[in-house]
Design an enzyme around this catalytic site. Structure first.
Site, PDB file in Angstrom:
ATOM      1  N   ALA A   1      -3.745   1.461  13.659  1.00 25.24           N
ATOM      2  CA  ALA A   1      -4.962   1.328  12.991  1.00 25.24           C
ATOM      3  C   ALA A   1      -5.877   0.530  13.820  1.00 25.24           C
ATOM      4  O   ALA A   1      -7.039   0.297  13.178  1.00 25.24           O
ATOM      5  CB  ALA A   1      -4.462   1.013  11.689  1.00 25.24           C
TER       6      ALA A   1
ATOM      7  N   PHE B   1       3.254  -8.714  -9.298  1.00 22.31           N
ATOM      8  CA  PHE B   1       4.126  -9.453  -8.603  1.00 22.31           C
ATOM      9  C   PHE B   1       4.530 -10.538  -9.787  1.00 22.31           C
ATOM     10  O   PHE B   1       3.916 -11.011 -10.657  1.00 22.31           O
ATOM     11  CB  PHE B   1       3.681 -10.065  -7.479  1.00 22.31           C
ATOM     12  CG  PHE B   1       4.865 -10.665  -6.473  1.00 22.31           C
ATOM     13  CD1 PHE B   1       5.276  -9.912  -5.657  1.00 22.31           C
ATOM     14  CD2 PHE B   1       5.173 -12.021  -6.442  1.00 22.31           C
ATOM     15  CE1 PHE B   1       6.366 -10.328  -4.762  1.00 22.31           C
ATOM     16  CE2 PHE B   1       5.949 -12.332  -5.913  1.00 22.31           C
ATOM     17  CZ  PHE B   1       6.771 -11.452  -5.021  1.00 22.31           C
TER      18      PHE B   1
ATOM     19  N   PHE C   1      -3.898  -0.839   7.554  1.00 28.51           N
ATOM     20  CA  PHE C   1      -4.635  -1.893   7.387  1.00 28.51           C
ATOM     21  C   PHE C   1      -5.582  -1.738   6.096  1.00 28.51           C
ATOM     22  O   PHE C   1      -5.178  -1.304   5.099  1.00 28.51           O
ATOM     23  CB  PHE C   1      -5.481  -2.338   8.445  1.00 28.51           C
ATOM     24  CG  PHE C   1      -4.574  -2.736   9.815  1.00 28.51           C
ATOM     25  CD1 PHE C   1      -3.488  -2.847   9.562  1.00 28.51           C
ATOM     26  CD2 PHE C   1      -5.038  -2.574  11.102  1.00 28.51           C
ATOM     27  CE1 PHE C   1      -2.594  -3.544  10.752  1.00 28.51           C
ATOM     28  CE2 PHE C   1      -4.415  -2.725  12.051  1.00 28.51           C
ATOM     29  CZ  PHE C   1      -3.130  -3.101  12.049  1.00 28.51           C
TER      30      PHE C   1
ATOM     31  N   LYS D   1       0.621  -1.350   0.200  1.00 24.52           N
ATOM     32  CA  LYS D   1       0.197  -0.067  -0.015  1.00 24.52           C
ATOM     33  C   LYS D   1       0.776   1.266   0.012  1.00 24.52           C
ATOM     34  O   LYS D   1       0.634   1.937  -0.684  1.00 24.52           O
ATOM     35  CB  LYS D   1      -0.748   0.034   1.195  1.00 24.52           C
ATOM     36  CG  LYS D   1      -2.040   0.985   1.298  1.00 24.52           C
ATOM     37  CD  LYS D   1      -2.967   0.428   2.465  1.00 24.52           C
ATOM     38  CE  LYS D   1      -2.235   0.230   3.740  1.00 24.52           C
ATOM     39  NZ  LYS D   1      -2.866  -0.001   4.941  1.00 24.52           N
TER      40      LYS D   1
ATOM     41  N   LYS E   1      12.460  -7.324   9.270  1.00 18.19           N
ATOM     42  CA  LYS E   1      12.883  -6.785   8.249  1.00 18.19           C
ATOM     43  C   LYS E   1      11.694  -6.204   7.645  1.00 18.19           C
ATOM     44  O   LYS E   1      10.761  -6.725   7.763  1.00 18.19           O
ATOM     45  CB  LYS E   1      13.560  -7.570   7.175  1.00 18.19           C
ATOM     46  CG  LYS E   1      15.304  -7.641   7.356  1.00 18.19           C
ATOM     47  CD  LYS E   1      15.859  -8.518   6.445  1.00 18.19           C
ATOM     48  CE  LYS E   1      17.296  -8.738   6.660  1.00 18.19           C
ATOM     49  NZ  LYS E   1      18.058  -8.345   5.431  1.00 18.19           N
TER      50      LYS E   1
ATOM     51  N   THR F   1       3.866   1.488  -1.103  1.00 20.94           N
ATOM     52  CA  THR F   1       4.662   1.426  -2.296  1.00 20.94           C
ATOM     53  C   THR F   1       3.836   2.017  -3.250  1.00 20.94           C
ATOM     54  O   THR F   1       4.078   2.778  -4.127  1.00 20.94           O
ATOM     55  CB  THR F   1       5.099   0.095  -2.719  1.00 20.94           C
ATOM     56  OG1 THR F   1       5.872  -0.445  -1.655  1.00 20.94           O
ATOM     57  CG2 THR F   1       5.915   0.133  -3.842  1.00 20.94           C
TER      58      THR F   1
ATOM     59  N   TRP G   1       7.025  -0.680  -7.843  1.00 21.91           N
ATOM     60  CA  TRP G   1       8.094  -1.275  -7.181  1.00 21.91           C
ATOM     61  C   TRP G   1       9.287  -1.351  -7.947  1.00 21.91           C
ATOM     62  O   TRP G   1      10.430  -0.865  -7.479  1.00 21.91           O
ATOM     63  CB  TRP G   1       7.829  -2.633  -6.477  1.00 21.91           C
ATOM     64  CG  TRP G   1       8.746  -3.204  -5.328  1.00 21.91           C
ATOM     65  CD1 TRP G   1       8.818  -2.915  -4.009  1.00 21.91           C
ATOM     66  CD2 TRP G   1       9.910  -3.903  -5.635  1.00 21.91           C
ATOM     67  NE1 TRP G   1       9.823  -3.376  -3.315  1.00 21.91           N
ATOM     68  CE2 TRP G   1      10.521  -4.284  -4.416  1.00 21.91           C
ATOM     69  CE3 TRP G   1      10.625  -4.513  -6.901  1.00 21.91           C
ATOM     70  CZ2 TRP G   1      11.712  -4.681  -4.370  1.00 21.91           C
ATOM     71  CZ3 TRP G   1      11.771  -5.249  -6.703  1.00 21.91           C
ATOM     72  CH2 TRP G   1      12.329  -5.274  -5.538  1.00 21.91           C
TER      73      TRP G   1
ATOM     74  N   ARG H   1       2.174   8.449   6.667  1.00 23.09           N
ATOM     75  CA  ARG H   1       2.688   8.116   8.111  1.00 23.09           C
ATOM     76  C   ARG H   1       4.184   7.840   8.615  1.00 23.09           C
ATOM     77  O   ARG H   1       4.753   7.506   7.763  1.00 23.09           O
ATOM     78  CB  ARG H   1       1.887   6.820   8.907  1.00 23.09           C
ATOM     79  CG  ARG H   1       0.494   7.015   8.803  1.00 23.09           C
ATOM     80  CD  ARG H   1      -0.321   5.752   9.199  1.00 23.09           C
ATOM     81  NE  ARG H   1      -0.026   4.795   8.181  1.00 23.09           N
ATOM     82  CZ  ARG H   1      -0.569   3.567   8.257  1.00 23.09           C
ATOM     83  NH1 ARG H   1      -0.836   3.087   9.169  1.00 23.09           N
ATOM     84  NH2 ARG H   1      -0.246   2.943   7.028  1.00 23.09           N
TER      85      ARG H   1
END
Lengths: 560, 560
Positions: free
Chosen positions: B277, B385, B305, B75, B109, B77, B413, B98
């Site tokens: 959230a 993806f 979320f 989200k 990570k 990204t 991405w 945020r």
């Protein structure tokens, strides 16, 4: 006097604060050398610090004091005022001070950025979050605690004994309810229950490490040496064994960079680091003092508490790491404080009392002898106060003359740098004589007992040391681990030369009682505890915070 | 694919980051409007924010998502990539995000500043201490705890019941051992023993307050309204009664100022605030979004979320305070995640499964219906993806077409803003239609039960609400205090539309169970707890911190 007296914050907020880029320019730095934090604060970059390495050092002036009393001595105020006075004399001067802790600011009125017309600014920022150094230290300290508890929770490969963890959590607040806590409650998925406690951030070993580390590599090495506790076989466990020194260094990567601000008179001031002066060494950072020495012809810096604690630690612990000894020491006193050392109660300080002043002078005299043992010249700075009488001033002048003690009256609180000109002249004259011949009190190779003996007999004027059974056993262990090679950091009451806080003036024939040692191997010293040391202050019934506020543009109100 | 894949930190550190003054210039701000924090971060001054007040608002785009799965949706990204794509289309765009929490950074990570070629920078600073906002919030939160314990210790004039204090301490770390603690141990001078616990800083009510406050005055008012606990007569006690709202506002005076940074493609990004959230509303600050709307022709922002939690709270809690509703909503999904909603295990996501995709589409469909109920247009962003097959993409396209759902594939991405151009075009086209007609789900004047009923039936697609005995009793009390006029902030699992985390896809015929309410009167909402909410995460067996380090010039290593 009917003159209107302004509060520190009123003076500070009314001052014209120059852009910090302009202050930097005055000592040969460009905008590229700075990481700005707003318009009046900056950090110096590592590139800049590295680039200064081969420059010659300026002259170093250490400001210390008699044993502090509730009457107040004004050591920071004299440090700032002397720096401004040296600037007025045309000397390129840089001041190097400690950062204040936020906790006490919320509790009792009184900042740590000087006072009156001898202040560093922006004082409201410096006394609150400043550039975030203390928050980074708090975070690194508590991250380590979380890593320790997580290690035990996740199988405890290192066999950490949860009853023998010495690493405590910290907050930069006065919070007595956190002194003793139990953590890890709530069942098996919430961790291992154990006793713990919170210190105030300035008591964190990481604070001492930040102040003694010479660069990021040294910082990481020191972090890896921290002893966090013991395993079930009672062997020490270090951060290096846990493997978190890289992460902790990352959390501290900006906190190690010194901060540049200015005095009310626009003298550059490097304000960085602020370790406790009892369980730590009580001086600002090596990186700050070193950088100041490269940038200034004269550097004025300060050590915590009186000369028995602050100056001794500066000279025995900080100087070897700094690689530069002071060229002159200034010992601050007030007539009021000397009268207290001579037996006068705080409520009676308004009345003239020459006899008490003469009696209290013994405290000052002892500190001059101690500085002489370190091979250093000194000047006494008598910080003038409105209640001082002519007779008292005259008596003190006579005492100093009779003892061949160079001294000067200062009026820096009221007059800023101008009030420090006579002191500056005396200090310059002492430095020009070039008599400084620094000798450390002890060698690291000496035994723990020998180091203690020297500090107690030579600096405190005591008879010797008495070790508790526990301390004796610890010395045996420490020798085994090779820890006896570290310098000693005394945790003793600041109010007396002895370990009895009510024993003012110049006590004699006393013994110092060592209750326990605490290895601070990251900082690189062994703390010797002579009694209970308060590492987490409490708040008073009516905290100063009750009067604090902020206007609609973000200007602080009620801060001091 | 044999193409070498760089890590986020490698991409971020290799990027050319413009001076933040230059970024500011691109949206009409001068150096005087900024308080710099280093060369690439800045806060905007209050004067600047005030001066923008009468400017017209830009268009607001809210990015939300399907219910999150372990497959990841990206989200942030997409938010960053869409902003960069809009910039590429020649639109003056500002992103409003945020701030990430430091705690999870040390644990697992994965940062919160976007990914790949759609990131905000300097990511290593933003993910660590940034401009100190979270440290200021931590400090203010814990200062309040210290003030509460001190009040009890010093006579307890307000009769605070130490068993009924609801204000907890916080640290910005993952530290499970602090979840349940006992404080005040050690005897009468160490405080009143009581049960307490630490949340992570993002769960602090002060975090939610910082994000909902419109200015310093509103901030102080909200702080004064915080309920810290109850007295022995079970009446609520507020910060205003304790008298510390001024000091807390002072501690937060800089934390309320929004932070300006940039994307890898130099789009201005305002990154400010980061409330949970679940027990909070999960959006960046009003002051950030408001300022972005004054500075940008287009503003892209994000809620936490999935749309059932984040978007519902954005639209029912944040929008009324912001005074501006979104002009378009983007709902992010991935084919992988939809397959998980269709019943595929995470380990099987590499295999083509068109049937599961079709089944999982029901989750996405429900969220589009919810957004429509708010009267807002939307676009689906399918974040591509590498394992997505042509058949799967085709099936999804057909599903969207059949349901008349505007959608776009994005490759932000891998390609940054260029990969978001088709999405940007769809979004611009939706906005140009001007069909947005925001309708709030409920009125504040409605009863707590009615608000709950609407959220559950209209947004979650459930049958209704079941209240525990405790919750029923609380509603009676809340009415008495006038607290029923606040909006509801649902604390529910993010993984499912229901309160059962394993119930993926589009569950039906379920009831939501309300266990308890928590009044957050400073934030201005009532939290409805549907189950256990984790407000303090733990660390994994091998925390990410083990790989972190820093080079000799202070460059971060091993951070993601």
């Amino acid at each position: 006097m009917t003159k209107e007296v302004k509060s520190d914050i009123e003076i500070a907020l009314a001052a014209k604060v120059d852009p910090i880029t302009q202050i930097a320019e005055s000592i040969g730095l460009s905008a590229d050398d700075l990481e700005l934090y707003g318009k009046t604060k900056a950090k110096l970059t590592y590139e800049t610090i590295h680039s200064l390495e081969n420059k010659e050092n300026g002259k170093l002036i250490l400001v210390t004091a008699i044993n502090p009393t509730p009457a107040g001595e004004g050591k920071s105020t004299v440090t700032v005022g002397l720096g401004d006075a040296l600037s007025r004399k045309g000397k390129k001067t840089v001041i190097a001070l400690r950062e204040p802790s936020l906790g006490p600011t919320m509790g009792i009125k009184g900042g740590a950025t000087g006072g009156g017309y001898a202040q560093v600014v922006p004082m409201e920022d410096i006394n609150l979050h400043f550039t975030g150094d203390f928050h980074a230290i708090t975070t690194a300290n508590n991250a380590l605690s979380a890593f320790i508890d997580n290690h035990m929770q996740q199988g405890n490969d290192l066999n950490i004994d949860q009853r023998r963890i010495v690493w405590k959590r910290v907050v930069d607040l006065n919070d007595r309810a956190l002194r003793k806590v139990v953590v890890g409650l709530g069942g098996p998925i919430q961790g291992i229950p154990r006793e713990d406690g919170f210190d105030i951030t300035v008591a964190s070993e990481i604070m001492a490490i930040i102040c003694l580390a010479t660069d990021l590599k040294d910082l990481k090495h020191r972090l890896s040496e921290i002893v966090i506790g013991y395993n079930y076989a009672r062997e020490p466990i270090t951060v290096g064994e846990l493997g978190y020194e890289g992460a902790l260094t990352l959390l501290l990567k900006d906190a190690l960079k010194p901060n540049l601000v200015q005095t009310l008179e626009h003298t550059p001031a490097i304000v960085h680091g602020g370790p406790f002066a009892n369980i730590a060494h009580g001086c600002n950072s090596i990186s700050a003092t070193k950088t100041a020495l490269k940038l200034g012809e004269f550097v004025v810096t300060e050590a915590g508490f009186g000369a028995d604690l602050g100056a001794e630690k500066f000279l025995d612990i900080k100087v070897p790491a700094l690689g530069k000894a002071p060229d002159c020491v200034v010992i601050v006193a007030t007539i009021r404080a000397l009268k207290m050392h001579g037996g006068v109660a705080k409520t009676e300080l308004g009345s003239e009392n020459v006899e008490a002043l003469k009696a209290g002078f013994a405290n000052l005299k002892k500190h001059t002898e101690s500085i002489q043992q370190f091979g250093l010249p000194f000047v006494i700075a008598i910080n003038k106060f409105i209640t001082d009488t002519d007779n008292e001033v005259k008596a003190l002048e006579e005492l100093c003359s009779a003892n061949d003690i160079p001294f000067s009256l200062t009026e820096v609180w009221e007059k800023g740098g101008e009030g420090g000109l006579p002191l500056a002249e005396k200090v310059i004259s002492e430095i020009e004589k070039g008599t400084a011949n620094y000798t450390r009190l002890y060698d690291d190779a000496e035994s723990i007992e020998a180091k203690l003996e020297k500090i107690v007999t030579k600096i405190y004027g005591g008879m010797g040391v008495e070790l508790s059974t526990k301390a004796q056993k610890q010395i045996v262990d420490f020798k085994k681990y090779g820890w006896d090679r570290y310098p000693i950091c005394m945790a003793k009451t600041q109010y007396s030369l002895s370990d009895e806080p009510t024993s003012l003036g110049r006590p004699e024939n006393f013994t110092i009682h060592i209750r326990e040692f605490i290895p601070k191997l990251g900082a690189g010293f062994i703390v010797a505890l002579t009694g209970d040391v308060m590492t987490m202050p409490g708040l008073p019934k009516k905290p100063a915070a009750l009067n604090m506020d902020v206007d609609e543009n973000g200007n602080a109100m009620g801060l001091f």
